[in-house]
Design a protein around this motif. Structure first.
Motif, short mmCIF file in Angstrom:
data_model
loop_
_atom_site.label_atom_id
_atom_site.label_comp_id
_atom_site.label_asym_id
_atom_site.label_seq_id
_atom_site.Cartn_x
_atom_site.Cartn_y
_atom_site.Cartn_z
N THR A 160 -66.75 25.72 14.77
CA THR A 160 -67.95 25.97 15.56
C THR A 160 -68.40 24.73 16.33
O THR A 160 -68.69 24.80 17.53
CB THR A 160 -69.09 26.45 14.65
OG1 THR A 160 -68.63 27.53 13.87
CG2 THR A 160 -70.29 26.91 15.48
N TYR A 161 -68.53 23.61 15.64
CA TYR A 161 -68.95 22.38 16.32
C TYR A 161 -68.61 21.17 15.45
O TYR A 161 -68.32 21.29 14.27
CB TYR A 161 -70.45 22.40 16.62
CG TYR A 161 -71.35 22.41 15.40
CD1 TYR A 161 -71.72 21.24 14.74
CD2 TYR A 161 -71.86 23.61 14.90
CE1 TYR A 161 -72.53 21.26 13.62
CE2 TYR A 161 -72.68 23.64 13.78
CZ TYR A 161 -73.01 22.46 13.15
OH TYR A 161 -73.82 22.48 12.05
N GLY A 162 -68.68 20.00 16.08
CA GLY A 162 -68.49 18.73 15.38
C GLY A 162 -67.05 18.28 15.30
O GLY A 162 -66.14 19.09 15.17
N ASP A 163 -66.86 16.95 15.39
CA ASP A 163 -65.50 16.41 15.31
C ASP A 163 -65.46 15.04 14.63
O ASP A 163 -64.51 14.29 14.80
CB ASP A 163 -64.90 16.30 16.72
CG ASP A 163 -65.67 15.35 17.64
OD1 ASP A 163 -66.71 14.81 17.22
OD2 ASP A 163 -65.22 15.15 18.78
N ARG A 164 -66.50 14.75 13.82
CA ARG A 164 -66.57 13.40 13.22
C ARG A 164 -66.42 13.46 11.70
O ARG A 164 -67.03 14.27 11.03
CB ARG A 164 -67.90 12.74 13.58
CG ARG A 164 -68.08 11.34 12.98
CD ARG A 164 -69.04 10.49 13.79
NE ARG A 164 -70.32 11.10 13.99
CZ ARG A 164 -71.43 10.78 13.32
NH1 ARG A 164 -71.39 9.85 12.39
NH2 ARG A 164 -72.58 11.37 13.58
N SER A 182 -58.31 6.14 9.32
CA SER A 182 -59.13 6.27 10.52
C SER A 182 -58.25 6.43 11.76
O SER A 182 -58.48 7.31 12.60
CB SER A 182 -60.04 5.05 10.67
OG SER A 182 -60.67 5.04 11.93
N GLU A 183 -57.24 5.62 11.87
CA GLU A 183 -56.34 5.67 13.03
C GLU A 183 -55.62 7.01 13.11
O GLU A 183 -55.44 7.58 14.19
CB GLU A 183 -55.34 4.52 12.96
CG GLU A 183 -56.00 3.16 13.18
CD GLU A 183 -55.08 1.99 12.81
OE1 GLU A 183 -53.93 2.26 12.36
OE2 GLU A 183 -55.51 0.83 12.96
N ALA A 184 -55.21 7.53 11.95
CA ALA A 184 -54.51 8.83 11.93
C ALA A 184 -55.44 9.95 12.37
O ALA A 184 -55.05 10.84 13.14
CB ALA A 184 -53.97 9.11 10.53
N LEU A 185 -56.68 9.93 11.91
CA LEU A 185 -57.64 10.96 12.28
C LEU A 185 -58.02 10.87 13.76
O LEU A 185 -58.15 11.89 14.45
CB LEU A 185 -58.89 10.86 11.41
CG LEU A 185 -58.71 11.29 9.96
CD1 LEU A 185 -59.93 10.89 9.12
CD2 LEU A 185 -58.48 12.80 9.85
N ILE A 186 -58.18 9.65 14.26
CA ILE A 186 -58.49 9.46 15.68
C ILE A 186 -57.34 9.98 16.55
O ILE A 186 -57.55 10.66 17.55
CB ILE A 186 -58.81 7.99 15.97
CG1 ILE A 186 -60.15 7.60 15.33
CG2 ILE A 186 -58.84 7.73 17.47
CD1 ILE A 186 -60.42 6.11 15.32
N ALA A 187 -56.11 9.67 16.14
CA ALA A 187 -54.94 10.15 16.89
C ALA A 187 -54.87 11.68 16.90
O ALA A 187 -54.35 12.28 17.84
CB ALA A 187 -53.66 9.57 16.29
N ALA A 188 -55.41 12.30 15.85
CA ALA A 188 -55.41 13.76 15.75
C ALA A 188 -56.54 14.41 16.54
O ALA A 188 -56.64 15.63 16.60
CB ALA A 188 -55.49 14.18 14.29
N GLY A 189 -57.42 13.58 17.13
CA GLY A 189 -58.48 14.13 17.97
C GLY A 189 -59.87 14.10 17.37
O GLY A 189 -60.82 14.63 17.95
N LYS A 191 -63.27 11.90 15.69
CA LYS A 191 -63.95 10.62 15.60
C LYS A 191 -63.96 10.24 14.12
O LYS A 191 -64.33 11.05 13.27
CB LYS A 191 -65.38 10.73 16.13
CG LYS A 191 -65.46 11.07 17.61
CD LYS A 191 -66.88 11.32 18.04
CE LYS A 191 -66.94 11.74 19.51
NZ LYS A 191 -68.31 12.14 19.91
N ALA A 192 -63.54 9.03 13.80
CA ALA A 192 -63.40 8.64 12.40
C ALA A 192 -63.73 7.16 12.22
O ALA A 192 -62.87 6.36 11.88
CB ALA A 192 -61.98 8.93 11.90
N PRO A 193 -64.99 6.78 12.45
CA PRO A 193 -65.36 5.38 12.28
C PRO A 193 -65.31 4.97 10.81
O PRO A 193 -65.54 5.79 9.91
CB PRO A 193 -66.80 5.34 12.80
CG PRO A 193 -67.31 6.73 12.58
CD PRO A 193 -66.13 7.64 12.82
N VAL A 194 -65.00 3.71 10.56
CA VAL A 194 -65.07 3.14 9.21
C VAL A 194 -66.39 2.41 9.09
O VAL A 194 -66.64 1.43 9.81
CB VAL A 194 -63.89 2.19 8.93
CG1 VAL A 194 -64.02 1.59 7.53
CG2 VAL A 194 -62.56 2.93 9.08
#
Length: 325
Positions: A160-164, A182-189, A191-194
């Protein structure tokens, strides 16, 4: 990189599908029943913004089939974790990290925190330390889940919504393992800040969940109705202020005030909270992780929290009457 999603419902399935499509990680999904059968037969389908993606992660029924992993992402409801911890053991190698994508106060809360409460067990979510014995907090990486998704039929997820997915080590360090994930999740599309202070972000999400979820289970109100009703909103606000005092006594810093947090929840609209959904479907409700643990922490820091205690007593009674504890 081997990543296993343990309990791949809506959120776990969303994460698994996008990670698998990226192709850089070996993604394994552990699920059961018709959902597992559908994923094995037709792949994992995710519908989002009018489009559908189909991914084919490895889908299995048991941890033994999956074998040791680099990361185990746990997307279960909190009350399932004590029973599931033993089942997860075949996934754990010497360096396996457990990514805690679970709502509420986590079992690892007092790990790496320092001070008078260092290493303390949160009984509401880790009774007798049973979870910590099987899933050592030293393995844990915190994960705050923001996407909303639902399994609309076996093997099919509606996003429905959200990507973080915010990540954070309990001790605040920027570890190589957290950074790689974090890098793997970001590459998958995603947002994954540490985050260096993951508990701050944990409490901002819990702030709403501790109030809106149990009140909605008691009144059956959707989020928009609850927030626009002066009396229900006043109860929620009182609970949230009590929660804020508990959190601040434990060193948490809130970046926003309570009214801004309520306004943010109002933007979600006519949403049924997870606790109300579970009540309607006769499933166990996350009473202890979302509110029972907050009251337990209130006792720890000497916070009276009268409104939260009253609502906790009522929602426990509601859950017992409905067979949803």
């Amino acid at each position: 990189m081997r990543i296993c999603i343990f309990g791949a419902g809506a959120i776990g399935g969303l994460m698994a599908a996008k990670l698998a499509l990226k192709g850089d990680a070996e993604v394994t999904v552990i699920a059961r029943g018709p959902h597992l059968a559908a994923m094995q037969a037709k792949g994992l389908r995710v519908q989002s913004e009018g489009q559908e993606i189909v991914a084919t992660p490895r889908c299995v029924a048991t941890a033994e089939e999956a074998g040791p992993q680099d990361y185990v992402v746990v997307t279960l409801k909190a009350h399932s974790l004590p029973g599931a911890a033993a089942q997860m053991q075949p996934l754990l190698g010497p360096e396996t990290a457990i990514v805690s994508a679970v709502n509420g106060v986590p079992w690892w809360y007092f790990h790496g925190i320092g001070g008078a409460h260092a290493g303390r067990i949160v009984e509401s979510v880790d009774p007798g330390g049973a979870v910590s014995k099987l899933l050592p907090p030293s393995r844990a990486i915190g994960c705050i889940v923001y996407p909303a998704a639902e399994v609309i039929e076996p093997g099919v997820i509606e996003h429905t919504y959200g990507d973080r997915f915010s990540l954070g080590e309990p001790d605040g360090s920027r570890s190589p393992r957290a950074q790689k994930l974090s890098e793997a999740l970001i590459a998958a599309g995603f947002k994954a800040p540490v985050r260096p202070r993951i508990r701050d972000e944990l409490w901002v999400k819990l702030w709403g969940n501790m109030a809106f979820n149990p009140i909605s289970a008691l009144t059956t109100a959707t989020l928009d109705v609850l927030i626009n009703d002066d009396e229900q909103r006043a109860v929620a606000r009182a609970m949230m202020l009590e929660g804020q005092r508990v959190a601040e006594a434990l060193g948490v810093r809130f970046a926003i005030d309570v009214d801004k947090r309520i306004a943010g929840a109002a933007e979600v609209g006519a949403h049924k909270t997870s606790m109300l959904q579970d009540l309607e479907r006769g499933r166990p409700m996350e009473v202890e992780a979302l509110l029972g643990a907050v009251v337990e922490l209130a006792d720890l820091v000497g916070e009276p929290a009268p409104t939260s205690r009253t609502v906790l007593a009522l929602v426990r009674a509601r859950a017992r009457a409905a067979g949803c504890l």
